[in-house]
Scaffold this motif. Sequence first.
Motif, PDB file in Angstrom:
ATOM      1  N   UNK A 102       0.801  -1.218   0.000  1.00 14.37           N
ATOM      2  CA  UNK A 102       0.000   0.000   0.000  1.00 14.37           C
ATOM      3  C   UNK A 102       0.829   1.262   0.000  1.00 14.37           C
ATOM      4  N   UNK A 103       1.607   1.531  -1.046  1.00 16.26           N
ATOM      5  CA  UNK A 103       2.460   2.727  -1.063  1.00 16.26           C
ATOM      6  C   UNK A 103       1.701   4.044  -1.106  1.00 16.26           C
ATOM      7  N   UNK A 104       0.427   4.023  -1.520  1.00 20.10           N
ATOM      8  CA  UNK A 104      -0.364   5.255  -1.535  1.00 20.10           C
ATOM      9  C   UNK A 104       0.240   6.308  -2.436  1.00 20.10           C
ATOM     10  N   UNK A 105       0.544   7.484  -1.862  1.00 25.70           N
ATOM     11  CA  UNK A 105       1.127   8.577  -2.652  1.00 25.70           C
ATOM     12  C   UNK A 105       2.637   8.438  -2.811  1.00 25.70           C
ATOM     13  N   UNK A 106       3.218   7.415  -2.200  1.00 27.39           N
ATOM     14  CA  UNK A 106       4.651   7.177  -2.355  1.00 27.39           C
ATOM     15  C   UNK A 106       5.523   7.857  -1.328  1.00 27.39           C
ATOM     16  N   UNK A 107       4.951   8.312  -0.217  1.00 24.34           N
ATOM     17  CA  UNK A 107       5.756   9.025   0.782  1.00 24.34           C
ATOM     18  C   UNK A 107       6.753   8.093   1.467  1.00 24.34           C
ATOM     19  N   UNK A 108       6.305   6.909   1.888  1.00 19.04           N
ATOM     20  CA  UNK A 108       7.230   5.946   2.482  1.00 19.04           C
ATOM     21  C   UNK A 108       8.156   5.373   1.411  1.00 19.04           C
ATOM     22  N   UNK A 109       7.634   5.177   0.220  1.00 19.83           N
ATOM     23  CA  UNK A 109       8.454   4.694  -0.896  1.00 19.83           C
ATOM     24  C   UNK A 109       9.656   5.596  -1.104  1.00 19.83           C
ATOM     25  N   UNK A 110       9.419   6.903  -1.051  1.00 20.99           N
ATOM     26  CA  UNK A 110      10.493   7.876  -1.234  1.00 20.99           C
ATOM     27  C   UNK A 110      11.570   7.707  -0.172  1.00 20.99           C
ATOM     28  N   UNK A 123       0.138  -2.407  -4.582  1.00 26.53           N
ATOM     29  CA  UNK A 123      -0.922  -1.416  -4.366  1.00 26.53           C
ATOM     30  C   UNK A 123      -2.226  -1.897  -4.991  1.00 26.53           C
ATOM     31  N   UNK A 124      -3.284  -1.942  -4.190  1.00 24.68           N
ATOM     32  CA  UNK A 124      -4.581  -2.424  -4.665  1.00 24.68           C
ATOM     33  C   UNK A 124      -5.291  -1.399  -5.543  1.00 24.68           C
ATOM     34  N   UNK A 125      -5.152  -0.119  -5.217  1.00 25.35           N
ATOM     35  CA  UNK A 125      -5.837   0.961  -5.922  1.00 25.35           C
ATOM     36  C   UNK A 125      -5.087   1.299  -7.215  1.00 25.35           C
ATOM     37  N   UNK A 126      -5.719   1.088  -8.350  1.00 18.76           N
ATOM     38  CA  UNK A 126      -5.031   1.301  -9.630  1.00 18.76           C
ATOM     39  C   UNK A 126      -4.619   2.759  -9.826  1.00 18.76           C
ATOM     40  N   UNK A 130      -0.667   3.894 -10.341  1.00 20.87           N
ATOM     41  CA  UNK A 130      -0.209   4.725 -11.459  1.00 20.87           C
ATOM     42  C   UNK A 130       0.496   5.973 -10.959  1.00 20.87           C
ATOM     43  N   UNK A 131      -0.047   6.563  -9.880  1.00 25.66           N
ATOM     44  CA  UNK A 131       0.560   7.768  -9.313  1.00 25.66           C
ATOM     45  C   UNK A 131       1.995   7.500  -8.861  1.00 25.66           C
ATOM     46  N   UNK A 132       2.207   6.370  -8.175  1.00 25.25           N
ATOM     47  CA  UNK A 132       3.548   6.042  -7.681  1.00 25.25           C
ATOM     48  C   UNK A 132       4.501   5.783  -8.849  1.00 25.25           C
ATOM     49  N   UNK A 133       4.016   5.088  -9.867  1.00 27.87           N
ATOM     50  CA  UNK A 133       4.859   4.836 -11.045  1.00 27.87           C
ATOM     51  C   UNK A 133       5.271   6.152 -11.696  1.00 27.87           C
ATOM     52  N   UNK A 134       4.311   7.073 -11.829  1.00 26.16           N
ATOM     53  CA  UNK A 134       4.605   8.360 -12.455  1.00 26.16           C
ATOM     54  C   UNK A 134       5.545   9.201 -11.594  1.00 26.16           C
ATOM     55  N   UNK A 135       5.362   9.122 -10.286  1.00 25.51           N
ATOM     56  CA  UNK A 135       6.168   9.951  -9.384  1.00 25.51           C
ATOM     57  C   UNK A 135       7.649   9.603  -9.460  1.00 25.51           C
ATOM     58  N   UNK A 136       7.955   8.308  -9.557  1.00 25.81           N
ATOM     59  CA  UNK A 136       9.354   7.891  -9.505  1.00 25.81           C
ATOM     60  C   UNK A 136       9.921   7.487 -10.863  1.00 25.81           C
TER      61      UNK A 136
END
Length: 338
Positions: A102-110, A123-126, A130-136
């Motif tokens: 569940x990375x969500x907006x990618x804050x922990x991912x960052x 991530x369950x929410x498509x 997509x947001x996380x893929x685009x962010x990084x």
Amino acid sequence: MVELTSLSPGPPRPSRLTPRRRPPPPTPHVHTSSRRRGRILGAATATPGADDYHSTIRSLNSRGRHVPRKSLGQNYTLNSKVNEELVAAAGVEEGDVVLEIGPGTGSLTSALLQAGATVFAVEKDKHMATLVKDRFGSTEQLKVIEEDITKFHIRSHFLPFMKEKYGATKKLAKVASNLPFNVSTEVVKLLLPMGDVFSVVVLMLQDETAVRLADASIQSPEYRSINVFVDFYSEPEYKFRVDRENFFPRPKVDGAVISFKLKNAEEYPPVSSPKSFFSMVNSAFMGKRKMLRKSLQHICSSSEIEAALDNIGLPVTARPSDLILDDFVRLHNHLAKV
């Protein structure tokens, strides 16, 4: 807008529950545990940055999603300090492979990527995937899978990824996640038996859940079969509490970070079959207020259960909440011989 306050403001609160240990006499033998509640972080006001309130809203709006989905338990972390502390609690280092749920907006991912980890995010929410893929972008340090973790076969999909990154080494991966509170128990049951894949599992859970998993004492209402499960497969430790003001939307409860140091198979308690062992434990707690000689009658007769309890030094009137992990192991092994 409320101020982003500390991970745990104000003076440290006392532990509400004692570690799992047997109460003092007249109980014949005492279980002493070295487990203690983890530290509670002092005040630290968050400064606006990559993961503050406004940037989180902008990230959601970029996908036409101003409001997180309550059905998915989406509460996004606003305070980057929380993510840094969670990464530190997991001991993430350069070159580690980390499963994030569940990375969500990618804050922990960052924070994980900045620590030098390679992240496998589920991530369950498509929209959020997509947001996380685009962010990084197309970094080789990140792979995002759109899937429900409770239906995801980790060994089939994560192990090949881990072997690709680690090569021939036998190094274990780690788990670091800010979990949706509504799937915490399912995820704990999924991950803890995987000591051959992960060395440590560090999760953000609801505070009450984290306390219960790490510190619930026997003979208390909070002590349940999940505590026996947790102790069988891991060494849990409550790390720190995170105030609800650090999430968007703000939940009605505080969060907390808990660490599970996973055991390998050689460290598991000596039972002939974990499946039959947990079947017995679950049956015992289904009738939590009943004496074991009643709740386990489908396994053996009352007289045989009483004899087994007496043999391991427990009263024949014992209830499931009276037994620690070692007691359940010895009871199971005695009944298996009947």
